[in-house]
Design an enzyme around this catalytic site. Structure first.
Site, PDB file in Angstrom:
ATOM      1  N   HIS A   1       0.793  -1.226   0.000  1.00 29.19           N
ATOM      2  CA  HIS A   1       0.000   0.000   0.000  1.00 29.19           C
ATOM      3  C   HIS A   1       0.832   1.286   0.000  1.00 29.19           C
ATOM      4  O   HIS A   1       0.517   2.250   0.692  1.00 29.19           O
ATOM      5  CB  HIS A   1      -0.954   0.007   1.185  1.00 29.19           C
TER       6      HIS A   1
ATOM      7  N   HIS B   1      -9.800   1.861   0.193  1.00 25.86           N
ATOM      8  CA  HIS B   1      -9.732   0.674   1.056  1.00 25.86           C
ATOM      9  C   HIS B   1     -10.864   0.684   2.087  1.00 25.86           C
ATOM     10  O   HIS B   1     -10.636   0.411   3.268  1.00 25.86           O
ATOM     11  CB  HIS B   1      -8.376   0.631   1.760  1.00 25.86           C
TER      12      HIS B   1
ATOM     13  N   GLU C   1     -11.554  -3.827  -3.387  1.00 27.64           N
ATOM     14  CA  GLU C   1     -10.607  -2.790  -3.791  1.00 27.64           C
ATOM     15  C   GLU C   1     -10.290  -2.905  -5.283  1.00 27.64           C
ATOM     16  O   GLU C   1      -9.499  -3.751  -5.696  1.00 27.64           O
ATOM     17  CB  GLU C   1      -9.317  -2.932  -2.978  1.00 27.64           C
TER      18      GLU C   1
END
Length: 385
Positions: free
Chosen positions: A138, A212, A350
């Site tokens: 991420h 997210h 996602e």
């Protein structure tokens, strides 16, 4: 010449007509969508955080915070008209940094994982922080979720909209090129929350931006999502190794616990220890290859919560969608209202390109060149049944 009494009656009539017109306009939802800007506290260093609340005439609201361009709250009516928050998160901005778990944040520069924190572009190797075991996750140690975004514009009706932007410096978290990013949240009167990410770069680079959000459509965090019915418009998924990096295979979902082509409760096969992929992910934490042409807005997922009657349809332009069942929440995260968040309390969907795409030439490309614009569009549409 009209008398004072006549003028008074005319004034009352005008006021009544104006009120009736406004009431009819609001009832029709024609201009009920509003966007309101306000404060959302400060960070530990005194940095001011703002939030924009988008509201429509159907009782749906979305609150977006400048820290991480985060979807902090999403209130949606159930089949009885009760309005409840259907996304996990924290009550204060500071908690998003003190106890990060990516609740509702905008993730970048590269959402999901990159193997061993390394990739090569045009013959040059790049090294990223390894913040998820041996891999980069991420965007690294301080990804877009931990950055302050700027509010560019706030617009009310007929749709309510906020545009946020962030400029990522060349070399930030190890990624090449200065990247200019926008996140546009739009709430419609059709109970659709649309989110579009755009990015440009000064040098060839890689990018994968997503949101997210952790969804619990019950609106009641005392009830988990194991009974939610999920449909995924995907015939194949990308299996992973023990560190959750794709092996490169595109495996058919048919005959596996990963087959959600027809509605099935999340918990039906999530504990099938006979499946190695379930063991690796501690449940579902896998990229599904969305059927249809990437770049076109198409149905990727449907989630139904039987008790509340809420239904969420997710449409995407991305080639894939990561289906995650909150497997790493262990009850030590205390979210809104100081509720403990546990494994299985929410699901994430996602949309993005595939995990570790920079190291898989045959995956949809994550490359972005100067002069080009990266676009990732997702629509969360709500209804009841």
């Amino acid at each position: 010449m009209p008398t004072r009494d006549t003028m008074h009656k005319q004034t009352l009539l005008k006021r009544w007509l104006l009120g009736a017109s406004l009431a009819a306009l609001t009832a029709s939802g024609a201009s009920a969508a509003t966007a309101t800007r306000g404060d959302f506290g400060t960070l530990a260093d005194g940095t001011k955080v703002e939030a924009v609340t988008l509201s429509n005439g159907a009782g749906m609201t979305a609150r977006i915070m400048t820290l991480g361009a985060t979807l902090q709250s999403l209130v949606v009516p159930d089949k009885a008209g009760r309005k409840e928050d259907v996304v996990l998160g924290y009550d204060t901005a500071r908690e998003y940094l003190a106890r990060p778990n990516y609740f509702g944040v905008s993730v970048g520069r590269y959402a999901n994982r990159i193997a061993k924190g390394k990739f090569t572009l045009d013959g040059k190797s790049y090294a990223l922080a390894t913040n998820d075991g041996p891999n980069s996750l991420h965007g690294g140690l301080k990804g877009f979720d931990k950055r302050m975004w700027k509010i560019d514009s706030v617009t009310s009706g007929p749709d309510a909209r906020v545009v946020l932007s962030y400029v990522s410096a060349d070399g930030e978290e190890g990624f090449p090129g200065e990247m200019k990013v926008t996140a546009t949240y739009t709430l419609t009167e059709r109970n659709e929350l649309k989110l579009e990410y755009r990015a440009t770069t000064s040098k060839p680079t890689v990018v994968n931006l997503t949101n997210h959000a952790y969804f619990n459509l019950s609106g009641n965090d005392a009830r988990d999502v194991m009974g939610n019915l999920v449909t995924l418009n995907a015939d194949r998924f990308t299996p992973v190794d023990a560190t959750l990096i794709p092996t490169g295979e595109r495996r058919a979902v048919a005959g596996t616990p990963f087959d959600f082509r027809k509605p099935i409760a999340v918990g039906t096969r999530i504990r099938d220890a006979r499946d190695q992929q379930i063991r690796y992910g501690r449940g579902y934490d896998h990229n599904y290859i969305v059927n249809g042409a990437a770049g076109t807005l198409r149905l990727a997922a449907v989630v139904e919560e039987p008790v509340s009657g809420r239904v969420m349809e997710v449409r995407v332009t991305a080639p894939g969608i990561q289906f995650y069942t909150g497997n790493f929440m262990d009850g030590t995260y205390f979210g809104k209202g100081q509720r403990a968040y546990r494994q299985g309390d929410a699901i994430c969907l996602e949309p993005g390109t595939f995990p570790d795409a920079p190291n898989h030439p045959d995956f949809p490309s994550a490359r972005l060149d100067p002069g080009k614009t990266y676009v990732n569009t997702m629509v969360y549409a709500f209804r009841t049944k």
